[in-house]
Design a protein around this motif. Structure first.
Motif, PDB file in Angstrom:
ATOM      1  N   PRO A   1     -34.219 -47.324 103.117  1.00  0.00           N
ATOM      2  CA  PRO A   1     -33.895 -48.751 103.065  1.00  0.00           C
ATOM      3  C   PRO A   1     -32.413 -49.073 102.863  1.00  0.00           C
ATOM      4  O   PRO A   1     -31.849 -49.901 103.598  1.00  0.00           O
ATOM      5  CB  PRO A   1     -34.735 -49.247 101.881  1.00  0.00           C
ATOM      6  CG  PRO A   1     -35.926 -48.347 101.900  1.00  0.00           C
ATOM      7  CD  PRO A   1     -35.383 -47.008 102.277  1.00  0.00           C
ATOM      8  N   TYR A   2     -31.765 -48.461 101.869  1.00  0.00           N
ATOM      9  CA  TYR A   2     -30.361 -48.785 101.601  1.00  0.00           C
ATOM     10  C   TYR A   2     -29.473 -48.364 102.765  1.00  0.00           C
ATOM     11  O   TYR A   2     -28.563 -49.083 103.162  1.00  0.00           O
ATOM     12  CB  TYR A   2     -29.914 -48.108 100.310  1.00  0.00           C
ATOM     13  CG  TYR A   2     -28.549 -48.551  99.824  1.00  0.00           C
ATOM     14  CD1 TYR A   2     -28.238 -49.892  99.700  1.00  0.00           C
ATOM     15  CD2 TYR A   2     -27.579 -47.609  99.479  1.00  0.00           C
ATOM     16  CE1 TYR A   2     -26.989 -50.305  99.250  1.00  0.00           C
ATOM     17  CE2 TYR A   2     -26.322 -48.012  99.030  1.00  0.00           C
ATOM     18  CZ  TYR A   2     -26.035 -49.368  98.911  1.00  0.00           C
ATOM     19  OH  TYR A   2     -24.795 -49.765  98.457  1.00  0.00           O
ATOM     20  N   THR A   3     -29.762 -47.200 103.343  1.00  0.00           N
ATOM     21  CA  THR A   3     -29.014 -46.745 104.513  1.00  0.00           C
ATOM     22  C   THR A   3     -29.268 -47.674 105.694  1.00  0.00           C
ATOM     23  O   THR A   3     -28.349 -47.951 106.480  1.00  0.00           O
ATOM     24  CB  THR A   3     -29.414 -45.308 104.885  1.00  0.00           C
ATOM     25  OG1 THR A   3     -29.157 -44.448 103.771  1.00  0.00           O
ATOM     26  CG2 THR A   3     -28.634 -44.813 106.095  1.00  0.00           C
ATOM     27  N   CYS A   4     -30.504 -48.162 105.818  1.00  0.00           N
ATOM     28  CA  CYS A   4     -30.844 -49.104 106.891  1.00  0.00           C
ATOM     29  C   CYS A   4     -29.940 -50.324 106.828  1.00  0.00           C
ATOM     30  O   CYS A   4     -29.359 -50.734 107.844  1.00  0.00           O
ATOM     31  CB  CYS A   4     -32.313 -49.523 106.758  1.00  0.00           C
ATOM     32  SG  CYS A   4     -32.803 -50.892 107.840  1.00  0.00           S
ATOM     33  N   MET A   5     -29.794 -50.895 105.635  1.00  0.00           N
ATOM     34  CA  MET A   5     -28.927 -52.058 105.489  1.00  0.00           C
ATOM     35  C   MET A   5     -27.482 -51.712 105.836  1.00  0.00           C
ATOM     36  O   MET A   5     -26.813 -52.432 106.578  1.00  0.00           O
ATOM     37  CB  MET A   5     -28.994 -52.604 104.065  1.00  0.00           C
ATOM     38  CG  MET A   5     -28.099 -53.830 103.844  1.00  0.00           C
ATOM     39  SD  MET A   5     -28.092 -54.442 102.148  1.00  0.00           S
ATOM     40  CE  MET A   5     -27.143 -53.140 101.335  1.00  0.00           C
ATOM     41  N   ASN A   6     -27.005 -50.589 105.314  1.00  0.00           N
ATOM     42  CA  ASN A   6     -25.605 -50.224 105.524  1.00  0.00           C
ATOM     43  C   ASN A   6     -25.312 -49.836 106.966  1.00  0.00           C
ATOM     44  O   ASN A   6     -24.214 -50.091 107.466  1.00  0.00           O
ATOM     45  CB  ASN A   6     -25.215 -49.098 104.563  1.00  0.00           C
ATOM     46  CG  ASN A   6     -25.102 -49.604 103.133  1.00  0.00           C
ATOM     47  OD1 ASN A   6     -24.719 -50.737 102.904  1.00  0.00           O
ATOM     48  ND2 ASN A   6     -25.461 -48.770 102.179  1.00  0.00           N
ATOM     49  N   LEU A   7     -26.281 -49.221 107.644  1.00  0.00           N
ATOM     50  CA  LEU A   7     -26.102 -48.935 109.065  1.00  0.00           C
ATOM     51  C   LEU A   7     -26.032 -50.229 109.873  1.00  0.00           C
ATOM     52  O   LEU A   7     -25.214 -50.368 110.784  1.00  0.00           O
ATOM     53  CB  LEU A   7     -27.252 -48.063 109.582  1.00  0.00           C
ATOM     54  CG  LEU A   7     -27.229 -46.581 109.221  1.00  0.00           C
ATOM     55  CD1 LEU A   7     -28.528 -45.910 109.647  1.00  0.00           C
ATOM     56  CD2 LEU A   7     -26.041 -45.881 109.872  1.00  0.00           C
ATOM     57  N   GLY A   8     -26.916 -51.189 109.523  1.00  0.00           N
ATOM     58  CA  GLY A   8     -26.914 -52.464 110.231  1.00  0.00           C
ATOM     59  C   GLY A   8     -25.622 -53.225 110.038  1.00  0.00           C
ATOM     60  O   GLY A   8     -25.029 -53.719 111.002  1.00  0.00           O
TER      61      GLY A   8
END
Length: 211
Positions: free
Chosen positions: A36-43
């Protein structure tokens, strides 16, 4: 004995953060969506045209300000190690295996990466949290919720809530940036959002019993 205990806690903190970095890399290489946290940061990093590692460090600094005014006891050496090294560790491993070694990630390996990513990430979080040398600003978000909600909300519930929220942010920014949503969010993201909190709580109970 005090020195031995401190050394043990330091090693747990360092090993935990290393496992988190590896877990994040496994999630990204699985192609099933990041944690989840990586998902936000990738986006967000894709939307801004920044590298993942640089944006994650900047995001951690902003979150650290909120933690400072709410659950300051969560800040310690482990906080700084997590802020600086996890994102760059994941970037390095993805670069090494996919670009330099040209690893061909077929479906069996993708599934293996997904499962290993979930285990490494959850166990790594449990290790460095149990070391009590400070935790990442994002991981502190669940503690902020439990602090103000009291016994009505467990850590597991708070973690699921924060994970779902950042996934939605990541999806919105991926769409806004014209980037593929599936590179950031997917089946692995959903699994991590629902399982990460309970697994961290489970691994922490085991570590505390054996400590």
């Amino acid at each position: 004995m005090g020195g031995e205990k401190k050394t043990k806690r330091l090693l747990m903190m360092l090993a935990g953060n290393l496992l988190i970095g590896v877990g994040v890399a496994f999630y990204r290489m699985s192609g099933f969506g990041a944690d989840p946290y990586t998902c936000m940061n990738l986006g967000v990093s894709g939307f801004l045209g920044m590298s993942f590692g640089n944006w994650q460090l900047l995001m951690n600094i902003m979150l650290l300000a909120a933690v400072w005014f709410t659950v300051r006891n969560c800040i310690g050496p482990g906080t700084l190690v997590n802020m600086v090294f996890v994102g760059y560790t994941a970037d390095f491993l993805c670069w090494l295996f996919l670009e330099q070694l040209g690893l061909s990630v077929g479906m069996p390996l993708r599934i293996a990466f997904l499962l290993l990513g979930m285990l490494f990430l959850s166990f790594g979080c449990a290790c460095y949290m149990s070391a009590e040398m400070g935790i990442a600003p994002y991981d502190s978000a669940a503690f902020i919720i439990t602090k103000y909600a009291g016994e009505r909300v467990s850590f597991r519930t708070a973690r699921i809530a924060t994970d779902v929220t950042v996934v939605l942010v990541g999806i919105v920014f991926s769409i806004a940036g014209g980037n593929s949503v599936w590179q950031a969010a997917g089946l692995g993201t959903v699994i991590c959002s629902l399982c990460n909190g309970p697994l961290i709580q489970y691994f922490r109970s085991i570590i505390q019993i054996r400590a």
